[in-house]
Scaffold this motif. Sequence first.
Motif, PDB file in Angstrom:
ATOM      1  N   SER A   1      -1.718   1.974  -4.689  1.00 19.29           N
ATOM      2  CA  SER A   1      -1.533   1.519  -3.316  1.00 19.29           C
ATOM      3  C   SER A   1      -0.496   2.302  -2.525  1.00 19.29           C
ATOM      4  N   GLU A   2       0.360   3.050  -3.195  1.00 19.02           N
ATOM      5  CA  GLU A   2       1.374   3.838  -2.500  1.00 19.02           C
ATOM      6  C   GLU A   2       1.574   5.178  -3.197  1.00 19.02           C
ATOM      7  N   ILE A   3       1.812   6.202  -2.399  1.00 16.86           N
ATOM      8  CA  ILE A   3       2.153   7.520  -2.942  1.00 16.86           C
ATOM      9  C   ILE A   3       3.378   8.042  -2.194  1.00 16.86           C
ATOM     10  N   PRO A   4       4.512   8.218  -2.887  1.00 13.63           N
ATOM     11  CA  PRO A   4       5.686   8.797  -2.227  1.00 13.63           C
ATOM     12  C   PRO A   4       5.446  10.268  -1.873  1.00 13.63           C
TER      13      PRO A   4
ATOM     14  N   VAL B   1      -6.092  10.646   0.151  1.00 15.27           N
ATOM     15  CA  VAL B   1      -7.113   9.593   0.129  1.00 15.27           C
ATOM     16  C   VAL B   1      -7.858   9.616  -1.201  1.00 15.27           C
ATOM     17  N   ASP B   2      -8.196  10.822  -1.664  1.00 10.52           N
ATOM     18  CA  ASP B   2      -8.898  10.946  -2.952  1.00 10.52           C
ATOM     19  C   ASP B   2      -8.035  10.417  -4.098  1.00 10.52           C
ATOM     20  N   LEU B   3      -6.736  10.716  -4.057  1.00 11.10           N
ATOM     21  CA  LEU B   3      -5.834  10.253  -5.112  1.00 11.10           C
ATOM     22  C   LEU B   3      -5.738   8.729  -5.129  1.00 11.10           C
ATOM     23  N   LEU B   4      -5.602   8.135  -3.944  1.00  7.67           N
ATOM     24  CA  LEU B   4      -5.508   6.680  -3.870  1.00  7.67           C
ATOM     25  C   LEU B   4      -6.765   6.020  -4.426  1.00  7.67           C
TER      26      LEU B   4
END
Length: 346
Positions: A309-312, A300-303
Amino acid sequence: MSTSAKQLIPFSQFEQLRTGREIIRTEAEALLSMARELDASFLHAVDSISRCSGSVIVCGMGKAGLIGKKITATLSSTGTRAHFLHPAEAVHGDLGCLHPDDILLTLSNSGETEEILNVIPVAKRLGLSVISITATNHNSLAEQSDIVLPIGRTREACRWGLAPSTSTTAMLALGDALALVVSECKEFQPHNFAQFHPAGSLGQKLKPVAEVMRPRDQLRIASDRETVRQVISQSARPGRRTGATLLVNEEQALTGIFTDSDLARLLESRQDELFDDPIASAMTRHPLTVSASALFSEVVDLLATRKISEIPVVDDQGAPVGLIDITDVIAWLPNEQTPGPHSQEN
């Protein structure tokens, strides 16, 4: 009168505000004084609790008992087994819960609480060590304890100096210090904390990504050698639609990500020939990724901070195993940091 001018406060309300501030100041000063006086006895208590193979049995009467229940909860949630024992109930049968491997942690400001003093002899006969949080080293409870943690002679914050306030605040702070330092000595980690907090918003934040990600069978995954047109026409998947296609090489390792935003940019450029180029020329190479064991809160912090909008989610070999999509976590993002419609950029 300017709208920025401060509103006048009637005298009676002013006095209430002044008194409230004075109460908080009185309790804060007591905590600072106790912090300065903390000595080797605290270290002995930390060591004793850290090495305890049984449970910490917390015992307090009245307001001190309520503080004891909170200390019990803090110990339990930070890796130390703890139970609260009501001293009045203890001498009517509940003393049966004590075991020689336990430690008795008692709370009494005066050190003369009769119900507490009645418990001590039985605990001693059973072989329990006794740690006491009390005003000074010179009272009946302190004299019967193995370790004494004095909070000092505090003046209660109420007008008449009677209602337990400063003393219970000091007990609570000292109990927190004990529990949290012990947890550090035990190398208590966030994943351990998560085991004891599976529910609610805290439990959600402490879940591993593996429990909340969209699994591989719901993802759009394609070869980075295929053309943009091939990938768009062949990568549909059942279930919730994601805003990204994950691109992999021959070894199935993630090499890039192609998002709806990337597709929109191609359409806006009106260069139809680009749709027949390898998607590798249009994808975002080496996108930000996380492991399945990462905490949900970290993602959540990274987003939010990276505004993507997306993190694989990838395994140890770099192969995609899942995806975190912004629509899955939107409720957990700070309002001022909610990403827009864009995704990972080149």
